[in-house]
Write a protein that holds these residues in place. Structure first.
Motif, PDB file in Angstrom:
ATOM      1  N   HIS A 158      49.213  40.940  78.590  1.00  0.00           N
ATOM      2  CA  HIS A 158      50.607  41.233  78.249  1.00  0.00           C
ATOM      3  C   HIS A 158      51.230  40.070  77.480  1.00  0.00           C
ATOM      4  O   HIS A 158      51.916  40.284  76.466  1.00  0.00           O
ATOM      5  CB  HIS A 158      51.407  41.509  79.529  1.00  0.00           C
TER       6      HIS A 158
ATOM      7  N   GLU B  21      52.612  40.224  73.621  1.00  0.00           N
ATOM      8  CA  GLU B  21      54.000  39.886  73.328  1.00  0.00           C
ATOM      9  C   GLU B  21      54.076  38.721  72.330  1.00  0.00           C
ATOM     10  O   GLU B  21      54.933  38.718  71.441  1.00  0.00           O
ATOM     11  CB  GLU B  21      54.731  39.507  74.625  1.00  0.00           C
TER      12      GLU B  21
ATOM     13  N   THR C 282      52.205  54.117  78.851  1.00  0.00           N
ATOM     14  CA  THR C 282      53.612  53.893  78.512  1.00  0.00           C
ATOM     15  C   THR C 282      53.807  52.521  77.876  1.00  0.00           C
ATOM     16  O   THR C 282      54.526  52.377  76.872  1.00  0.00           O
ATOM     17  CB  THR C 282      54.496  54.011  79.762  1.00  0.00           C
ATOM     18  N   GLU C 283      53.160  51.497  78.431  1.00  0.00           N
ATOM     19  CA  GLU C 283      53.274  50.151  77.873  1.00  0.00           C
ATOM     20  C   GLU C 283      52.672  50.082  76.471  1.00  0.00           C
ATOM     21  O   GLU C 283      53.222  49.422  75.580  1.00  0.00           O
ATOM     22  CB  GLU C 283      52.585  49.148  78.795  1.00  0.00           C
TER      23      GLU C 283
ATOM     24  N   GLU D 289      52.474  52.532  74.329  1.00  0.00           N
ATOM     25  CA  GLU D 289      53.375  53.224  73.407  1.00  0.00           C
ATOM     26  C   GLU D 289      54.604  52.379  73.099  1.00  0.00           C
ATOM     27  O   GLU D 289      55.109  52.401  71.971  1.00  0.00           O
ATOM     28  CB  GLU D 289      53.767  54.584  73.980  1.00  0.00           C
ATOM     29  N   GLN D 290      55.075  51.616  74.061  1.00  0.00           N
ATOM     30  CA  GLN D 290      56.186  50.698  73.798  1.00  0.00           C
ATOM     31  C   GLN D 290      55.781  49.653  72.759  1.00  0.00           C
ATOM     32  O   GLN D 290      56.554  49.318  71.859  1.00  0.00           O
ATOM     33  CB  GLN D 290      56.618  50.020  75.095  1.00  0.00           C
ATOM     34  N   THR D 291      54.556  49.145  72.895  1.00  0.00           N
ATOM     35  CA  THR D 291      54.053  48.187  71.905  1.00  0.00           C
ATOM     36  C   THR D 291      53.952  48.835  70.537  1.00  0.00           C
ATOM     37  O   THR D 291      54.328  48.238  69.521  1.00  0.00           O
ATOM     38  CB  THR D 291      52.671  47.656  72.342  1.00  0.00           C
TER      39      THR D 291
ATOM     40  N   ARG E 286      55.693  51.177  69.332  1.00  0.00           N
ATOM     41  CA  ARG E 286      57.017  51.363  68.725  1.00  0.00           C
ATOM     42  C   ARG E 286      57.484  50.095  68.014  1.00  0.00           C
ATOM     43  O   ARG E 286      58.269  50.163  67.065  1.00  0.00           O
ATOM     44  CB  ARG E 286      58.038  51.774  69.795  1.00  0.00           C
ATOM     45  N   ALA E 287      56.987  48.962  68.471  1.00  0.00           N
ATOM     46  CA  ALA E 287      57.391  47.689  67.880  1.00  0.00           C
ATOM     47  C   ALA E 287      56.534  47.298  66.688  1.00  0.00           C
ATOM     48  O   ALA E 287      57.015  46.659  65.744  1.00  0.00           O
ATOM     49  CB  ALA E 287      57.332  46.587  68.939  1.00  0.00           C
TER      50      ALA E 287
END
Length: 345
Positions: free
Chosen positions: A112, A116, A136-137, A139-141, A143-144
């Motif tokens: 992680h 990041e 979910t994590e 997909e969050q990445t 999106r960025a």
């Protein structure tokens, strides 16, 4: 004495003027984008060389691109992962993109932090090899920043995926050993404790493929799985447990070549021979499998192809974030060497 001013940095505008092309064409050459002929590529790159042009990463970052790609790998010691890196570099060598590595040491918290850090440094895209993050994590990445996941069996509309058909790969091993006459075929797997990983990680898919193949060959009663780790130590421990069985297996299928290395050492320490007393088959077909002193039968899952596919998909997604997500599934093959033979009488 008055100091002379430092030399002016060569810019993309200078290159365009020298090559007598537009700055858009120079930008496309830098990105290895479609629509630029080989002759034009050569012309622009010659101007870059003649002028001594060097892309300015910080300035490009301010404009939205840094021409860096982050590659997260879980274990720098596993000899399979460098093959993926080599494949990615084969594609990126024709561009100005550079790969920066982030080893996660098989620790989810480190993974992680690495991910990041890559996002914080404005890398243009990420290649994540067997990430342990939740869907979910991931997909969050995605999106960025554009993301391609390698060797994790998942689908998402937000990222691209490259995998090998691990069920088919496990079946290749079981069928090969059963055709040689083996019945007591055991499997060294990688233990998976996190529930969200059970249905998507390659180690669990291979273990399930092994079970399915054993049942298909009428060997369901002989299913024997030892779950340790995909490491030399894990392979050694797994083989030691299997060799201690009252009915010792005649063949061991290690879920990764690095685990097979440990199994080979454990068998030798037990005073047994390969394949005279017990056959061993690995998975990955890493370079060491072909060494003369080892000769490991192993599943070729196309590490370099996985890497080149991942890099190609990532470049396309960097250029078009709205592109539909894609999943590439490679077909494995079995490379037979001297570590597998008919069982002892």
């Amino acid at each position: 004495m008055e100091q002379s001013a430092p030399p002016r940095r060569i810019t993309i505008v200078d290159v365009a003027e020298h090559a007598n092309v537009s700055t858009t064409t120079v930008s496309k050459v830098l990105r290895n984008a479609y629509g630029v002929s080989p002759a034009m590529q050569a012309k622009v790159r010659k101007s870059m060389s003649d002028l001594g042009y060097r892309p300015h990463a910080a300035a490009r970052g301010l404009r939205g691109r840094t021409y860096t790609i982050g590659l997260m790998l879980p274990d720098i010691r596993n000899p399979f992962f460098p093959e993926i890196i080599d494949g990615a570099n084969e594609v990126l060598d024709a561009t100005d993109y550079q790969i920066l590595l982030g080893p996660a040491r098989n620790v989810r918290e480190i993974e992680h932090r690495v991910t990041e850090a890559m996002i914080d440094r404005s890398m243009d895209g990420l290649i994540l090899i067997v990430p342990a993050a939740t869907p979910t994590e991931l997909e969050q990445t995605a999106r960025a920043v554009p993301v391609v996941v390698v060797a994790r069996h998942l689908r998402s509309t937000l990222l691209d995926t490259v995998v090998t058909d691990d069920v088919a790969g496990a079946a290749l091993v079981v069928d090969h050993l059963a055709d040689l006459g083996h019945r007591r075929i055991a499997h060294i797997a990688h233990a998976e404790s996190q529930r969200h990983l059970v249905t998507t990680m390659p180690n669990t898919i291979r273990a399930e493929g092994y079970r399915q193949a054993m049942r298909a060959r009428g060997l369901g009663d002989e299913i024997d799985v030892v779950a340790t780790t995909y490491s030399k130590e894990g392979g050694y421990l797994g083989a030691r447990q299997l060799l201690a069985r009252s009915r010792r297996p005649t063949a061991i299928f290690a879920g990764a070549d690095i685990a097979a290395m440990g199994a080979l050492e454990a068998i030798a320490d037990a005073g047994l021979s390969v394949p005279g007393d017990i056959s061993v088959v690995g998975y990955d077909n890493t370079d060491f499998a072909a060494l003369g002193g080892i000769g490991l039968t192993s599943v070729e899952q196309g590490g370099r192809q996985m890497g080149s596919d991942a890099a190609r998909l990532l470049l396309e997604r960097i250029d078009d974030r709205a592109k539909p997500s894609r999943l590439i599934s490679l077909s494995p093959t079995l490379v037979v060497r001297r570590s597998s033979a008919p069982p002892p009488r």
